[in-house]
Write a protein that holds these residues in place. Sequence first.
Motif, PDB file in Angstrom:
ATOM      1  N   UNK A 374       0.820  -1.218   0.000  1.00  0.00           N
ATOM      2  CA  UNK A 374       0.000   0.000   0.000  1.00  0.00           C
ATOM      3  C   UNK A 374       0.851   1.263   0.000  1.00  0.00           C
ATOM      4  N   UNK A 375       2.164   1.110  -0.053  1.00  0.00           N
ATOM      5  CA  UNK A 375       3.040   2.282   0.054  1.00  0.00           C
ATOM      6  C   UNK A 375       3.017   2.886   1.446  1.00  0.00           C
ATOM      7  N   UNK A 376       2.606   2.081   2.414  1.00  0.00           N
ATOM      8  CA  UNK A 376       2.433   2.580   3.795  1.00  0.00           C
ATOM      9  C   UNK A 376       3.696   2.296   4.617  1.00  0.00           C
ATOM     10  N   UNK A 377       4.544   3.317   4.748  1.00  0.00           N
ATOM     11  CA  UNK A 377       5.827   3.145   5.438  1.00  0.00           C
ATOM     12  C   UNK A 377       5.672   3.289   6.947  1.00  0.00           C
ATOM     13  N   UNK A 378       6.444   2.501   7.666  1.00  0.00           N
ATOM     14  CA  UNK A 378       6.534   2.652   9.121  1.00  0.00           C
ATOM     15  C   UNK A 378       8.002   2.723   9.511  1.00  0.00           C
ATOM     16  N   UNK A 379       8.647   3.864   9.313  1.00  0.00           N
ATOM     17  CA  UNK A 379      10.010   3.968   9.842  1.00  0.00           C
ATOM     18  C   UNK A 379       9.911   3.973  11.375  1.00  0.00           C
ATOM     19  N   UNK A 380      10.469   2.976  12.009  1.00  0.00           N
ATOM     20  CA  UNK A 380      10.359   2.846  13.471  1.00  0.00           C
ATOM     21  C   UNK A 380      11.657   3.279  14.117  1.00  0.00           C
ATOM     22  N   UNK A 381      11.566   4.267  14.972  1.00  0.00           N
ATOM     23  CA  UNK A 381      12.780   4.817  15.568  1.00  0.00           C
ATOM     24  C   UNK A 381      12.853   4.376  17.029  1.00  0.00           C
ATOM     25  N   UNK A 382      13.930   3.694  17.364  1.00  0.00           N
ATOM     26  CA  UNK A 382      14.122   3.245  18.743  1.00  0.00           C
ATOM     27  C   UNK A 382      14.787   4.362  19.536  1.00  0.00           C
ATOM     28  N   UNK A 383      14.343   4.580  20.758  1.00  0.00           N
ATOM     29  CA  UNK A 383      14.903   5.675  21.563  1.00  0.00           C
ATOM     30  C   UNK A 383      14.610   5.431  23.037  1.00  0.00           C
ATOM     31  N   UNK A 384      15.125   6.337  23.838  1.00  0.00           N
ATOM     32  CA  UNK A 384      14.875   6.274  25.272  1.00  0.00           C
ATOM     33  C   UNK A 384      14.255   7.611  25.672  1.00  0.00           C
ATOM     34  N   UNK A 385      13.014   7.575  26.084  1.00  0.00           N
ATOM     35  CA  UNK A 385      12.318   8.849  26.301  1.00  0.00           C
ATOM     36  C   UNK A 385      12.898   9.651  27.463  1.00  0.00           C
ATOM     37  N   UNK A 386      13.726   8.982  28.312  1.00  0.00           N
ATOM     38  CA  UNK A 386      14.342   9.728  29.421  1.00  0.00           C
ATOM     39  C   UNK A 386      15.485  10.615  28.921  1.00  0.00           C
ATOM     40  N   UNK A 387      15.922  10.357  27.708  1.00  0.00           N
ATOM     41  CA  UNK A 387      16.995  11.155  27.116  1.00  0.00           C
ATOM     42  C   UNK A 387      16.339  12.278  26.277  1.00  0.00           C
ATOM     43  N   UNK A 388      16.282  13.482  26.887  1.00  0.00           N
ATOM     44  CA  UNK A 388      15.540  14.584  26.278  1.00  0.00           C
ATOM     45  C   UNK A 388      16.105  14.957  24.909  1.00  0.00           C
ATOM     46  N   UNK A 389      17.401  14.898  24.797  1.00  0.00           N
ATOM     47  CA  UNK A 389      18.011  15.274  23.517  1.00  0.00           C
ATOM     48  C   UNK A 389      17.630  14.259  22.430  1.00  0.00           C
ATOM     49  N   UNK A 390      17.692  12.984  22.800  1.00  0.00           N
ATOM     50  CA  UNK A 390      17.344  11.964  21.803  1.00  0.00           C
ATOM     51  C   UNK A 390      15.872  12.099  21.391  1.00  0.00           C
ATOM     52  N   UNK A 391      15.016  12.342  22.357  1.00  0.00           N
ATOM     53  CA  UNK A 391      13.589  12.489  22.049  1.00  0.00           C
ATOM     54  C   UNK A 391      13.365  13.662  21.089  1.00  0.00           C
ATOM     55  N   UNK A 392      14.087  14.754  21.332  1.00  0.00           N
ATOM     56  CA  UNK A 392      13.944  15.915  20.443  1.00  0.00           C
ATOM     57  C   UNK A 392      14.362  15.540  19.021  1.00  0.00           C
ATOM     58  N   UNK A 393      15.424  14.759  18.900  1.00  0.00           N
ATOM     59  CA  UNK A 393      15.874  14.345  17.562  1.00  0.00           C
ATOM     60  C   UNK A 393      14.852  13.416  16.901  1.00  0.00           C
ATOM     61  N   UNK A 394      14.265  12.570  17.712  1.00  0.00           N
ATOM     62  CA  UNK A 394      13.243  11.653  17.180  1.00  0.00           C
ATOM     63  C   UNK A 394      12.077  12.449  16.591  1.00  0.00           C
ATOM     64  N   UNK A 395      11.608  13.429  17.357  1.00  0.00           N
ATOM     65  CA  UNK A 395      10.458  14.210  16.893  1.00  0.00           C
ATOM     66  C   UNK A 395      10.815  15.020  15.648  1.00  0.00           C
ATOM     67  N   UNK A 396      12.039  15.522  15.645  1.00  0.00           N
ATOM     68  CA  UNK A 396      12.495  16.281  14.481  1.00  0.00           C
ATOM     69  C   UNK A 396      12.534  15.369  13.244  1.00  0.00           C
ATOM     70  N   UNK A 397      13.052  14.163  13.444  1.00  0.00           N
ATOM     71  CA  UNK A 397      13.110  13.215  12.317  1.00  0.00           C
ATOM     72  C   UNK A 397      11.696  12.888  11.839  1.00  0.00           C
ATOM     73  N   UNK A 398      10.780  12.676  12.791  1.00  0.00           N
ATOM     74  CA  UNK A 398       9.393  12.362  12.434  1.00  0.00           C
ATOM     75  C   UNK A 398       8.800  13.448  11.550  1.00  0.00           C
ATOM     76  N   UNK A 399       9.008  14.679  11.964  1.00  0.00           N
ATOM     77  CA  UNK A 399       8.462  15.798  11.188  1.00  0.00           C
ATOM     78  C   UNK A 399       9.094  15.852   9.800  1.00  0.00           C
ATOM     79  N   UNK A 400      10.400  15.670   9.765  1.00  0.00           N
ATOM     80  CA  UNK A 400      11.102  15.727   8.477  1.00  0.00           C
ATOM     81  C   UNK A 400      10.608  14.621   7.530  1.00  0.00           C
ATOM     82  N   UNK A 401      10.392  13.441   8.105  1.00  0.00           N
ATOM     83  CA  UNK A 401       9.887  12.315   7.292  1.00  0.00           C
ATOM     84  C   UNK A 401       8.537  12.683   6.685  1.00  0.00           C
ATOM     85  N   UNK A 402       7.685  13.271   7.500  1.00  0.00           N
ATOM     86  CA  UNK A 402       6.360  13.655   6.984  1.00  0.00           C
ATOM     87  C   UNK A 402       6.508  14.693   5.881  1.00  0.00           C
ATOM     88  N   UNK A 403       7.390  15.665   6.095  1.00  0.00           N
ATOM     89  CA  UNK A 403       7.574  16.720   5.080  1.00  0.00           C
ATOM     90  C   UNK A 403       8.034  16.124   3.758  1.00  0.00           C
TER      91      UNK A 403
END
Lengths: 475, 413
Positions: A374-403
Amino acid sequence: MHHACAAELRAILGADGLVEDRSRRTAYECDGLAFERRLPDLVLLPRDTPEAAACMRVLRRHGVPVVPRGAGTGLTGGATPVAGGVVIGTARMRRVLELNVTDRFARVESGLVNADLTRACAPHGLFYAPDPSSQRACTIGGNVANNAGGPHCFRYGNTTRHVLGLVVVTHDGEVLDLSEPDLDPLGYDLVGLLVGSEGMFGLVTEVTLRLTPSPQRVETLLAIFPSLDAACDAVSDVIAQRLEPSALEILDKLTIEAVEASVFAAGYPASAEAVLLIEVEGSDVEVEVNANEIEAILAGRGALELRRAQTEAERARLWAARKGAYGAMGRVAPDLYVTDVVVPRTKLRDLVHRTTEICRERGLKIANVFHAGDGNLHPNISYDRRDADELARVLDAGTRIMEVCIAAGGTLSGEHGIGLEKQQQMRLYFSPEDLAAMELPRHVFDPEGRMNPGKTLPIRACMETRTKPLDEVTR
Amino acid sequence: MTAALEALGEVTELRGAVRSGAALPLVAPRDEDALVELVRRARGDGKRVLPVGNGTSLSFTNLATDADLAVTTRAISGIVAHEPDDGTITALAGTPLRELRAKALAGGHHLSPELPASCDATLGGAVAAGRSGVDRLRFGPMRNQLLGTRALLADGTITKSGGRLVKNVTGFDLHRLYCGSHGSLCILLEASLRLYPAPEAVRHLVLDARDVREALRLAHEVRATQLAPWILAIDADGPDRPAHLHLELAGREAVVEHELSTLPAAWRAAQIARDDAAREEHAHYADGEGDARRAAIVRVASRPSRIDEVWARCAALLGAGSPLHFVRVQPALAMLELRLDPNEPQRVADLVRDLRSGLRDLGSRVAVGGDARLRRLTNCFDEVGPSLAWMRALRDRFDPHGLFASGRGAGGL
Ligand SMILES: Cc1cc2nc3c(=O)[nH]c(=O)nc-3n(C[C@H](O)[C@H](O)[C@H](O)COP(=O)(O)OP(=O)(O)OC[C@H]3O[C@@H](n4cnc5c(N)ncnc54)[C@H](O)[C@@H]3O)c2cc1C
């Protein structure tokens, strides 16, 4: 929560229909989007439609926000009570109300677990086609609210194609009965509008679902590829050749490693860069014709090895591994951010490539397991939510992927919905006028803005209930 | 006023669309900008607009309560995007469905809904009317094919819903609401449809039966098999007349040949048309044996388990000397279509009334279509029930000043 309101609700539901204890309420503070949480003031567990309606009338009188919740397996924060108020769970509404074998439909309560429906109708040679990977836990109500998909939706379509009717308790406690499985809607297609409305147009209490005859034969193929690119190209070829398997799923190397190291191990070769899991169904002849042609395409795209499941047990194992992939990713890191975007099927290879790069550029671990057909991608990003910097990068990547996907003609979600996660990104895909049009039915079904507030539609200025957009949560 | 309208596009006349019987000026704006301008002016002048495609579905809706002018999107036509390798097509509302079908077929795809070749329906009209085709048994209703729309709302904004991809749950499905709303919520500008692989081989079988009842029994046998036919339908000229059971299998050559061999024994007596001959039979079937366009048509929908009983009661109500000249029953869809003499509108209206009361306990729906004489005598749709209040609230939200003519749809929407 006001005492008088709680007392009225207790009188309707009895003490065991309310979750008041703080520690028990924490189970309802988020769904699968684990980094956004809020404790509900109260959790209600009605046993049927009349109880749910009575509760909704009380909540309306007291002006309390309402968040419907099924199993909480959603991945976008849809069931998270961001504005506080009450969560209404459907966990005690799990009955199959009617199984009509001749007319091939079932009427069920919305808290029924997806897989339990297929279990109930299997002895009659029927099954319920939408099969989210979470089907052993997620509920029909949650599937309806998110218009859920699954591997076999490649052939059968998402939930909306299978919903024939609904019973909905509206914001003011009215029971809107649209349960009759009519061939066509009489008047406007309210059912079509309600499916996918993410709990914002009412609480679904009953669902009438189309059942599908079980295929005579099912064959599961596994193709092992030396690269993810080659697997993607093979999928694009199968689509371009107008072939019709019932599922086309890709798992990449990191996913395979995680799965093979877990209880779901199914013999996926650890050396593979990607595997393609394909299902073909129909009569013996149909299966053979399709499987042979697909195998030729796979070989042409450089598949290193082609296997066919030899037994039902082997087939079940391959699927259990595919469906258990998210769980298995728990070995890689404590948290998993599952993105969900759709791209034109002619551009699979490029966009899978690009999304992978986006994560690597941000130093993130990405695994791909997705509904490739279906062309339905699920890029799954592994992270540790206690690491604020990593979480910020995850969200940034998510947004970029959508864009990137939207720029390539793609869309924000193929099955998980918008919820909290993609609320702001709705502006990437829709114009202000498009969004204003979506407010129109919302005002009809929820004039007071109490139904699952703060979801799906982007927040305008400070008029709404959520205080911060997601990417500010971590700052 | 006419000169001002003519500046925006061709102006002709539309008859038989409003209750007053008045002929409406029918404007065909030459492009989207002209349409937007037309709607803006109508809004400013307090005029009511009746949107139409090519008018092919008008006879299946009630006469509108009132309107000052009709607007057709037929001049706003053209394919916007055809992605054969992604299995999707997007076109402007005025594009003839026939043209889209041909385009899809050239790319190796089947486009659903398949309307009769003689039908001049536009894409926008077919979506707004929620029209399904003769391929419904295999591909489902129109709403299943619709991936997204662009639409002009009453406030003059152009809005998108859904998209062009085969899978998409982004935002609320407003396009589902527009599908079948008969122009009462918006004017559709563009729509995207999913496509299906065109069949390599077609077999059209016709089996003769004593009457519809016997044909129903034979059809139930087919439904009980694993086959997924494109057509399973019974045609007859009347209750006690010989019936013809049509079965169409389509797909890969080897697969359909195998399917033929698995048919119940009674099918050994069937006439089988293959490929080109089958396509001819198919076209003949799709266009209907009676002339559907000139007939008064009554459609009854029920459940497969009740279709025998529905038919028995219909047959009894039709009685001797009824104005029926053709009946088509689709048992797997539980759909029955009666084609009746259009020159007997009162008898048809009486029959509709009797069917509605006589089939109520079976949960059947009865819809009717025909010329203005008939539609003055009867409601084209059943009563909607309590959900109508929600539909009205939606319409009032989408069109608070009543720009779009109402009254055509069920419940007076
Ligand atoms: C391991 C895993 C795999 C997954 N795989 C898939 C997949 O393959 N395909 C897919 O589509 N999704 C998948 N998901 C996502 C998720 O399972 C689906 O979105 C599912 O439909 C959610 O159902 P739920 O009962 O858990 O709903 P919840 O998470 O409880 O709620 C989801 C949304 O529905 C609303 N809602 C719930 N019940 C009702 C109701 N009765 N009335 C009105 N609104 C209601 C909630 O308010 C919320 O907005 C997966 C999730 C996980 C954890």
